[in-house]
Design an enzyme around this catalytic site. Structure first.
Site, PDB file in Angstrom:
ATOM      1  N   TYR A 195       0.810  -1.217   0.000  1.00 54.13           N
ATOM      2  CA  TYR A 195       0.000   0.000   0.000  1.00 54.13           C
ATOM      3  C   TYR A 195       0.846   1.271   0.000  1.00 54.13           C
ATOM      4  CZ  TYR A 195      -0.036  -0.547   5.241  1.00 54.13           C
ATOM      5  OH  TYR A 195       0.274  -0.712   6.561  1.00 54.13           O
ATOM      6  N   GLU A 196       0.166   2.390  -0.233  1.00 55.37           N
ATOM      7  CA  GLU A 196       0.807   3.683  -0.492  1.00 55.37           C
ATOM      8  C   GLU A 196       1.737   3.622  -1.713  1.00 55.37           C
ATOM      9  OE1 GLU A 196      -0.463   6.085   0.863  1.00 55.37           O
ATOM     10  OE2 GLU A 196      -1.504   5.022   2.452  1.00 55.37           O
ATOM     11  N   GLY A 197       1.382   2.804  -2.674  1.00 50.94           N
ATOM     12  CA  GLY A 197       2.197   2.603  -3.857  1.00 50.94           C
ATOM     13  C   GLY A 197       3.119   1.429  -3.659  1.00 50.94           C
TER      14      GLY A 197
END
Length: 586
Positions: free
Chosen positions: A438-440
């Site tokens: 997550y968050e890229g």
């Protein structure tokens, strides 16, 4: 389950002996803060993490979250721990004083955040994203929105979320389809479906403030047509208190591999009332304020999990007796020796230790530039922005890769017992696995580093980072170590410069190896610097341990960078030449 103990001695060394925190604050003309205060804040944070949050970690994993009648309930004790957290002011550490925040330096807050991640990653996530929401509102929202929401978000009375991902649109936000229709009163009706929303619903607070990406009716196609909206669970009344329920609902709770105590929700917006944050069609830039903060925090998740796993593995290796050590009997009164004396077990523990403590130094280094960005003059802020821009994907990507490696090693030290739930080691690995996603994803972080922060920027961020690291090298008093650190840094700079002329496909194929090569190089420099500073420490055990761990890092871990360098320079051909049925012979 390993009993977590905050690494206070290491932080005291890093902040006082290595980073020279008092000099750092004096250079920024921040007279209200010093190492003594930082040490007290961190010690209090350590007690909260150890005594309140850590005991909830295992039960929270076992119990998980429930959804009943549209309402989410988190594991027993989670809500009360949060109430204690905000009552003691921990949520407001970084918030603006204009809205009753404490405006503490990041170099005080980051150690506490690492400890919370170590103690209970599931619990920490909701407060983490609230802090990111605070940043977005502070930097981009109208004065009216700030006056209504900011004080309650900073105090933690209300929590915040980040709503980007949709079932068909993850990394590629150009595919985002949630819409926002303007209303005569200046508000918007937001309609769409978001998935993977951390803290999407819970019983901790009276209101939840959702930061939602959506498209206006006349928005351009692609990412240039995305706007950011603030959508509360309950619409505040004229006194700013939660009143009418908004058209926001929870579709389901995600069933996950780990972080089971964190409510990860599918969120439905059915004409929900929201307000524009920032300018129309500039939502992605506004959201990146949240995302960049969250990306560093996710890096701390990897660091926190690594520390917790190392502690568990070390304690077990000291107690578990198996076989005789090949270098000779170590436990003459017993039938076998503790496994810590087995060279391969020592190798695994030192790998955990070297990576964890190296990444902790990187986190402190990064936090220092966050302080500069907050308190410094215009010129220093500009430099800090470049360094932070370059290091954000490194921190997020490498620290989380390191977290998974370290938690896997922790299981390995335990042998079969590490695979059994009762010891708690497998939970650490399950929980931290999400941090690479997550968050890229870390692949996206690598592409951001080499594609945007290096090549598109024509090396300016890299040069700023090189200059700042060079100051660390110059301060090393041992001339041999200084020379070795300088050679390491110069090689990284030259290799980075070679990437500036690569074709797009070669850049993309080199991305992950370049991030790893960069991280191992930087940690190598930081280890030389730490070992040198430790040589002057009054704590002689720490001084000896830092020097020996530095030796281990340079001999056993740093050579990894050479393999990554060779791989990144190999070009895209070997990556792209296999296609179609060649993958599976069908």
């Amino acid at each position: 389950m390993p009993q977590y103990q905050a690494p206070l001695a290491d932080y005291q060394f890093l902040l006082n002996d290595w980073f020279s925190l008092d000099s750092h604050y004096q250079s920024l003309k921040v007279t209200d803060f010093d190492f003594a205060l930082a040490n007290e804040v961190i010690a209090q944070g350590a007690r909260f993490a150890e005594d309140v949050i850590a005991p909830l970690n295992r039960p929270g994993d076992e119990q998980g979250c429930t959804l009943k009648d549209g309402k989410v309930t988190t594991p027993d004790g989670f809500a009360q721990a949060y109430h204690d957290y905000i009552a003691n002011g921990w949520n407001s550490m970084l918030g603006s004083a204009d809205y009753d925040g404490q405006e503490l330096p990041h170099t005080m807050a980051v150690p506490v955040h690492e400890m919370l991640h170590s103690a209970n990653l599931s619990w920490r996530l909701t407060s983490m994203l609230t802090e990111s929401a605070v940043l977005a509102v502070t930097k981009h929202a109208s004065q009216a929105l700030k006056d209504t929401y900011l004080a309650k978000l900073i105090s933690g009375e209300w929590t915040g979320t980040m709503n980007l991902t949709e079932p068909h649109a993850g990394t590629d936000l150009a595919l985002l389809s949630t819409k926002a229709e303007p209303q005569p009163d200046g508000s918007y009706r937001v309609t769409g479906n978001k998935i993977f929303i951390t803290g999407g619903d819970h019983e901790w607070t009276s209101n939840i403030v959702h930061m939602v990406l959506a498209r206006l009716p006349d928005a351009p196609a692609g990412v240039k047509g995305i706007s950011l909206f603030l959508v509360p669970k309950f619409i505040p009344d004229s006194q700013g208190e939660p009143a009418a329920a908004n058209a926001v609902s929870v579709g389901s709770i995600e069933h996950k591999m780990g972080i089971k105590g964190s409510p990860t929700c599918v969120m439905n917006y059915d004409g929900a009332t929201g307000w524009l944050v920032g300018e129309p069609n500039q939502g992605l830039a506004c959201m990146f304020t949240m995302m960049n903060d969250a990306r560093f925090q996710v890096g701390l998740e990897g660091l926190g999990a690594s520390e917790a796993s190392f502690q568990g593995a070390l304690a077990y290796a000291r107690e578990r007796v198996q076989s005789r050590a090949p270098q000779g009997v170590q436990n003459p009164d017993g039938k076998a020796d503790p496994i810590i004396f087995q060279p391969d077990v020592a190798r695994m523990l030192l790998t955990q230790k070297a990576l964890t403590e190296g990444c902790r130094a990187l986190a402190v280094f990064y936090a220092g530039y966050m302080d500069v960005e907050r308190y410094g003059d215009a010129d220093r802020k500009a430099i800090a922005g470049q360094v932070l821009g370059f290091l954000t994907p490194v921190c997020k990507g490498f620290m989380t890769d390191m977290g998974l490696e370290s938690t896997s090693l922790g299981i390995q030290v335990f042998g079969g017992h590490g695979y059994i739930r009762e010891w708690g080691m497998e939970q650490l690995m399950r929980d931290v696995r999400i941090a690479q996603l997550y968050e890229g994803t870390n692949g996206i972080q690598a592409l951001d580093l080499i594609g945007r922060k290096l090549t598109r920027d024509k090396g300016q961020m890299m040069e700023a980072t090189f200059t700042e690291l060079s100051a660390r090298v110059k301060a090393i008093t041992d001339k041999t170590a200084q020379s070795q650190a300088r050679a390491l840094l110069d090689d990284w700079r030259a290799t980075s410069a070679d990437c500036l002329g690569l074709e797009a496909s070669d850049v993309a194929s080199a991305a992950s190896d370049y991030l790893a090569y960069t991280a191992y190089s930087i940690l190598g420099v930081l280890w030389y610097s730490m070992a040198d500073a430790a040589s002057r420490s009054e704590n002689r055990t720490l001084a000896s341990a830092k020097r020996k761990t530095c030796d281990f890092y340079q001999a056993r871990i740093l050579p990894r960078r050479d393999a990554h360098k060779v791989a990144m320079q190999a070009g895209a051909a070997s990556v792209l030449q296999v296609s179609g049925s060649e993958f599976d012979y069908i």
